[in-house]
Design an enzyme around this catalytic site. Structure first.
Site, short mmCIF file in Angstrom:
data_model
loop_
_atom_site.label_atom_id
_atom_site.label_comp_id
_atom_site.label_asym_id
_atom_site.label_seq_id
_atom_site.Cartn_x
_atom_site.Cartn_y
_atom_site.Cartn_z
N ASN A 8 0.83 -1.20 0.00
CA ASN A 8 0.00 0.00 0.00
C ASN A 8 0.88 1.27 0.00
OD1 ASN A 8 -1.66 2.16 0.84
ND2 ASN A 8 -3.12 0.73 1.75
N GLY A 10 0.09 4.31 0.09
CA GLY A 10 -0.41 5.33 1.03
C GLY A 10 0.20 5.14 2.41
N GLU A 32 -1.71 -13.48 5.02
CA GLU A 32 -2.27 -13.08 6.32
C GLU A 32 -3.07 -14.24 6.90
OE1 GLU A 32 -4.43 -9.41 6.07
OE2 GLU A 32 -2.68 -8.31 5.30
N ASP A 61 -0.71 -3.77 10.08
CA ASP A 61 -2.02 -4.34 9.77
C ASP A 61 -3.09 -3.44 10.36
OD1 ASP A 61 -3.56 -6.39 8.46
OD2 ASP A 61 -4.29 -6.87 10.46
N LYS A 170 -2.69 14.23 9.36
CA LYS A 170 -3.26 12.90 9.65
C LYS A 170 -2.33 12.14 10.60
CE LYS A 170 -4.49 8.44 7.69
NZ LYS A 170 -4.50 7.54 6.53
N HIS A 175 -4.23 6.58 13.93
CA HIS A 175 -3.82 5.26 14.41
C HIS A 175 -2.38 4.96 13.99
CE1 HIS A 175 -5.33 5.27 10.42
NE2 HIS A 175 -5.15 3.99 10.19
P1 ITT Z 1 -0.59 -4.29 3.11
O1 ITT Z 1 -1.29 -5.42 3.86
O2 ITT Z 1 0.20 -4.77 1.93
O3 ITT Z 1 0.22 -3.41 4.04
P2 ITT Z 1 -3.30 -3.32 2.67
O4 ITT Z 1 -3.85 -2.10 1.99
O5 ITT Z 1 -3.87 -4.65 2.28
O6 ITT Z 1 -1.71 -3.31 2.49
P3 ITT Z 1 -4.42 -3.55 5.38
O7 ITT Z 1 -4.89 -4.95 5.20
O8 ITT Z 1 -3.74 -3.23 6.67
O9 ITT Z 1 -3.40 -3.13 4.22
O10 ITT Z 1 -5.57 -2.49 5.19
C1 ITT Z 1 -6.94 -2.83 5.29
C2 ITT Z 1 -7.74 -1.83 4.51
O11 ITT Z 1 -7.81 -0.63 5.24
C3 ITT Z 1 -7.20 -1.49 3.13
O12 ITT Z 1 -8.31 -1.37 2.25
C4 ITT Z 1 -6.53 -0.14 3.33
O13 ITT Z 1 -6.59 0.67 2.16
C5 ITT Z 1 -7.37 0.47 4.44
N1 ITT Z 1 -6.58 1.34 5.30
C6 ITT Z 1 -5.49 0.99 6.05
N2 ITT Z 1 -5.01 2.06 6.69
C7 ITT Z 1 -5.81 3.10 6.34
C8 ITT Z 1 -5.81 4.48 6.65
O14 ITT Z 1 -4.89 5.02 7.42
N3 ITT Z 1 -6.77 5.25 6.12
C9 ITT Z 1 -7.70 4.74 5.30
N4 ITT Z 1 -7.76 3.45 4.93
C10 ITT Z 1 -6.82 2.64 5.44
#
Ligand code: ITT
Length: 191
Positions: A8, A10, A32, A61, A170, A175
């Site tokens: 990700n 972002g 996972e 995560d 942010k 978090h």
């Molecule tokens: P990785 O596991 O490869 O790190 P991911 O995007 O799959 O990337 P997560 O499973 O941790 O990561 O994220 C779960 C969802 O929550 C995913 O759709 C993210 O885009 C979203 N997410 C995570 N952190 C966020 C944030 O700070 N603001 C908005 N959405 C977020």
């Protein structure tokens, strides 16, 4: 140098904004485990990522829990964003009387060596992983703002959605900012 293992961009941008050049992204989709514990996913991910990269790594995560929807989508946040999309999640949440929500994250660190320290959850598996948690309260609103990623446009904190904040704004409340701050304090003492 710590490698942030995430697919990700972002998340990586937020970590780079917070930690500077001491962190670099490596996109690797670690498997996972099926669990509703962010800590278990982060601990497992940090071990697998360390094995893959070979040096010090962090993983993150995260998930969104909506009170009026019994904590949904929680550990399924990624799948639900891909399938329903954030507009529909927002509409579903706004049909409920309680629109409060929380974003959780657990950052897991692994370099293969023992970990210890105050205020850090230390996992007792092998190799050891240090865990750093962050949680921020907010509420679900109709999408607003152009910044951020993922659920940011529908997560409002203190009157603004995360997508209406700069990365630094942010990070100051989020978090991930909390978890990265705890990690940075701990890692500074370690190195
Ligand atoms: P990785 O596991 O490869 O790190 P991911 O995007 O799959 O990337 P997560 O499973 O941790 O990561 O994220 C779960 C969802 O929550 C995913 O759709 C993210 O885009 C979203 N997410 C995570 N952190 C966020 C944030 O700070 N603001 C908005 N959405 C977020």
């Amino acid at each position: 140098m710590v490698t942030f293992v995430t697919t990700n961009p972002g998340k990586a941008q937020e970590a780079e904004s917070y930690l500077g050049e001491s962190v670099a992204q490596h996109a690797f989709d670690y498997p996972e485990p099926q669990t509703d514990s962010f800590a278990e996913v982060a601990a497992h991910g940090a071990r697998v990522a360390h094995e893959h990269v070979g040096g010090p790594v962090i993983v993150d995560d995260a998930g969104l829990s909506i009170a009026g929807l019994e904590g949904f989508p929680g550990p399924f946040s990624s799948y639900v964003k891909e399938t329903l999309g954030i507009d529909r999640v927002s509409r579903l949440a706004r049909r409920e009387p309680d629109q409060s929500a929380a974003f959780h994250t657990v950052v897991g660190y692994c370099d293969g060596d023992p970990v210890d320290g105050d205020g850090v959850t230390v996992d007792d598996g092998t190799p050891p992983v240090a865990l750093f948690e962050g949680v921020v309260d907010g509420r679900i609103v109709a999408p607003r703002g152009e910044g951020g990623f993922g659920y940011d446009p529908i997560f409002e904190h203190d009157g603004r959605t995360f997508a209406e904040m700069t990365t630094a704004e942010k990070n100051a409340v989020s978090h991930r900012g909390q978890a990265l701050s705890a990690f940075a304090d701990w890692y500074g003492d370690r190195t």
